[in-house]
Structure formats: C-alpha cells, structure tokens
Design a protein around this motif. Structure first.
Motif, short mmCIF file in Angstrom:
data_model
loop_
_atom_site.label_atom_id
_atom_site.label_comp_id
_atom_site.label_asym_id
_atom_site.label_seq_id
_atom_site.Cartn_x
_atom_site.Cartn_y
_atom_site.Cartn_z
N THR A 104 0.83 -1.20 0.00
CA THR A 104 0.00 0.00 0.00
C THR A 104 0.86 1.25 0.00
O THR A 104 1.96 1.27 0.53
CB THR A 104 -0.94 0.04 1.22
OG1 THR A 104 -0.17 -0.06 2.40
CG2 THR A 104 -1.97 -1.06 1.16
N VAL A 105 0.31 2.29 -0.61
CA VAL A 105 0.97 3.58 -0.69
C VAL A 105 -0.05 4.62 -0.25
O VAL A 105 -1.17 4.65 -0.75
CB VAL A 105 1.42 3.88 -2.14
CG1 VAL A 105 2.05 5.26 -2.23
CG2 VAL A 105 2.35 2.81 -2.65
N ARG B 239 6.96 3.33 -7.37
CA ARG B 239 8.16 2.49 -7.54
C ARG B 239 9.01 2.48 -6.27
O ARG B 239 9.51 1.42 -5.86
CB ARG B 239 8.98 2.98 -8.72
CG ARG B 239 8.34 2.61 -10.04
CD ARG B 239 9.20 2.99 -11.20
NE ARG B 239 8.57 2.55 -12.43
CZ ARG B 239 8.74 3.12 -13.60
NH1 ARG B 239 9.54 4.15 -13.71
NH2 ARG B 239 8.11 2.65 -14.65
N GLY B 240 9.17 3.64 -5.65
CA GLY B 240 9.96 3.70 -4.43
C GLY B 240 9.34 2.89 -3.30
O GLY B 240 10.02 2.14 -2.60
N GLU B 241 8.03 3.02 -3.12
CA GLU B 241 7.33 2.27 -2.08
C GLU B 241 7.35 0.77 -2.37
O GLU B 241 7.51 -0.04 -1.48
CB GLU B 241 5.89 2.76 -1.95
CG GLU B 241 5.76 4.19 -1.49
CD GLU B 241 5.83 4.35 0.01
OE1 GLU B 241 5.62 3.36 0.74
OE2 GLU B 241 6.10 5.48 0.45
N ARG B 242 7.20 0.41 -3.65
CA ARG B 242 7.25 -1.00 -4.03
C ARG B 242 8.62 -1.60 -3.72
O ARG B 242 8.74 -2.67 -3.14
CB ARG B 242 6.94 -1.17 -5.51
CG ARG B 242 7.00 -2.65 -5.95
CD ARG B 242 7.23 -2.82 -7.42
NE ARG B 242 8.48 -2.21 -7.80
CZ ARG B 242 8.75 -1.78 -9.03
NH1 ARG B 242 7.87 -1.89 -9.98
NH2 ARG B 242 9.92 -1.23 -9.31
N ASP C 197 -0.49 11.31 -1.27
CA ASP C 197 -0.50 12.69 -0.78
C ASP C 197 -1.28 13.55 -1.75
O ASP C 197 -1.22 13.36 -2.96
CB ASP C 197 0.93 13.23 -0.67
CG ASP C 197 1.81 12.37 0.21
OD1 ASP C 197 1.32 11.90 1.24
OD2 ASP C 197 2.99 12.17 -0.15
N LYS C 198 -1.98 14.53 -1.21
CA LYS C 198 -2.74 15.44 -2.07
C LYS C 198 -1.82 16.34 -2.89
O LYS C 198 -2.23 16.90 -3.89
CB LYS C 198 -3.70 16.27 -1.23
CG LYS C 198 -4.78 15.44 -0.58
CD LYS C 198 -5.92 16.29 -0.12
CE LYS C 198 -6.94 15.50 0.64
NZ LYS C 198 -7.73 14.61 -0.13
N ASP C 199 -0.54 16.46 -2.48
CA ASP C 199 0.38 17.31 -3.22
C ASP C 199 0.98 16.62 -4.45
O ASP C 199 1.66 17.25 -5.24
CB ASP C 199 1.49 17.83 -2.31
CG ASP C 199 2.30 16.71 -1.68
OD1 ASP C 199 1.74 15.62 -1.46
OD2 ASP C 199 3.50 16.94 -1.39
N ILE C 200 0.70 15.34 -4.65
CA ILE C 200 1.14 14.65 -5.86
C ILE C 200 0.18 15.05 -6.98
O ILE C 200 -0.99 14.72 -6.94
CB ILE C 200 1.16 13.12 -5.68
CG1 ILE C 200 2.22 12.72 -4.67
CG2 ILE C 200 1.41 12.43 -7.02
CD1 ILE C 200 2.29 11.24 -4.40
N LEU D 133 3.65 10.45 -9.15
CA LEU D 133 2.91 9.27 -8.70
C LEU D 133 3.70 7.99 -9.01
O LEU D 133 3.86 7.13 -8.15
CB LEU D 133 1.54 9.21 -9.37
CG LEU D 133 0.70 7.96 -9.11
CD1 LEU D 133 0.37 7.82 -7.63
CD2 LEU D 133 -0.57 7.99 -9.95
N THR D 134 4.21 7.88 -10.23
CA THR D 134 4.97 6.70 -10.63
C THR D 134 6.23 6.55 -9.78
O THR D 134 6.56 5.44 -9.33
CB THR D 134 5.34 6.78 -12.12
OG1 THR D 134 4.13 6.93 -12.88
CG2 THR D 134 6.06 5.53 -12.58
#
Length: 167
Positions: free
Chosen positions: A29-30, A47-50, A33-36, A42-43
C-alpha cells in the motif's frame, strides 16, 4: 491509499517456476499525498514504495518468518484497511505479463477476456488487448469519479472508451 498487487514468484530467494500451479502474490500500500499532482510524481512514489516493500518483505520477513505467516499478516493488514471507513482505498493490478491470450483449456485460445464479476469498488486491472500493443483498463469506480475520468482530456488523448462493454 493505493493497494497494488505484487507477484512474489520471481522475487523469492529460490524463484518459483512459471508452470507451478497457484498464486503467490500480495499487496503493498501507498498513502497518496494530495500534493502529488503529476503522473511522474505518482509513478516515482509507487516504484519507491514497491522497492522498499519488497526489500523489507521478501528479503527480511519471508526469510525470518515462514512465508505463510508473513503473507497472512499482510492479508490481515489489508483486510483492516478494506474495512476502515476512514480510508479511501483504491486497488490496482497489472495482468500485462500473464499472457492470458495464450491459455488454452481445450476449446481454443480466447478471443476476448473480461472480468465477469469485480465486486470491489475502486479497482483497476490492466490486461493486454488481443493481437495489438494496446491495453484494456477494467475499472470499478463511483459514478461521479467515472464521469470525471471520462471527461479528462489528457487521458482521452491516449485512451478510448469501448462503449460495447460499459454497463
């Protein structure tokens, strides 16, 4: 929150062969953020979270615990998110590398794939289009979100609606 499916087969310390029956997948899960505001942001976040999830989960938890215990804990966490009414959860999965149009169960290869019943709201699944480089996106969204998506000029520049399969 965005929950994205991950195929664990090729990521195991001893990779599981493609012809082994059954799935070995989980979700990561990610928090969005509303600032994205852009697709690149987003990508990059996805990728970083994955990558962080896979490093922590596959290389640490699936080694220090049994694979079943680690997966069950992940499923319990996901279940808590699904039932938390304060969290707006979106799910996505890509079936692009599964070669679904190559499956033959004795009556020939499929001419078209569809998802008969997607009971989950806010779900997106990407599937290859047969015989082309195109991609079908199967979505279940709230009606007002679908209307907004259908009117997004940037998206419509790259996509088209297949009205023959809209319910």
């Amino acid at each position: 929150m965005l929950a994205h499916a991950v195929d664990l087969r090729p990521r195991m310390s001893t990779p599981i062969t493609d012809n082994t029956v059954g799935n070995l997948a989980t979700l990561f899960t990610v928090e969005m953020d509303k600032d994205i505001t852009g697709l690149r942001e987003l990508t990059a976040k996805l990728r970083g979270e994955r990558d962080e999830f896979l490093e922590n989960f596959v290389k640490t938890k699936m080694v220090s615990e049994t694979a079943v215990a680690a997966l069950m804990r992940t499923f319990e966490e996901q279940g808590a998110l699904v039932h938390n009414e304060e969290v707006e959860l979106y799910r996505c999965s890509s079936w692009l590398r599964l070669n679904m149009y190559e499956a033959d169960f004795g009556w020939g290869k499929p001419i078209w794939l569809s998802l008969v019943n997607m009971p989950y709201k806010n779900t997106m699944i990407l599937i290859n289009r047969r015989g082309s480089d195109g991609v079908e996106a199967w979505l279940t969204l709230q009606e007002d979100h679908m209307v907004a998506l259908d009117q997004d000029e940037e998206l419509l520049h790259f996509a088209s609606l297949n009205s023959s399969v809209v319910w």
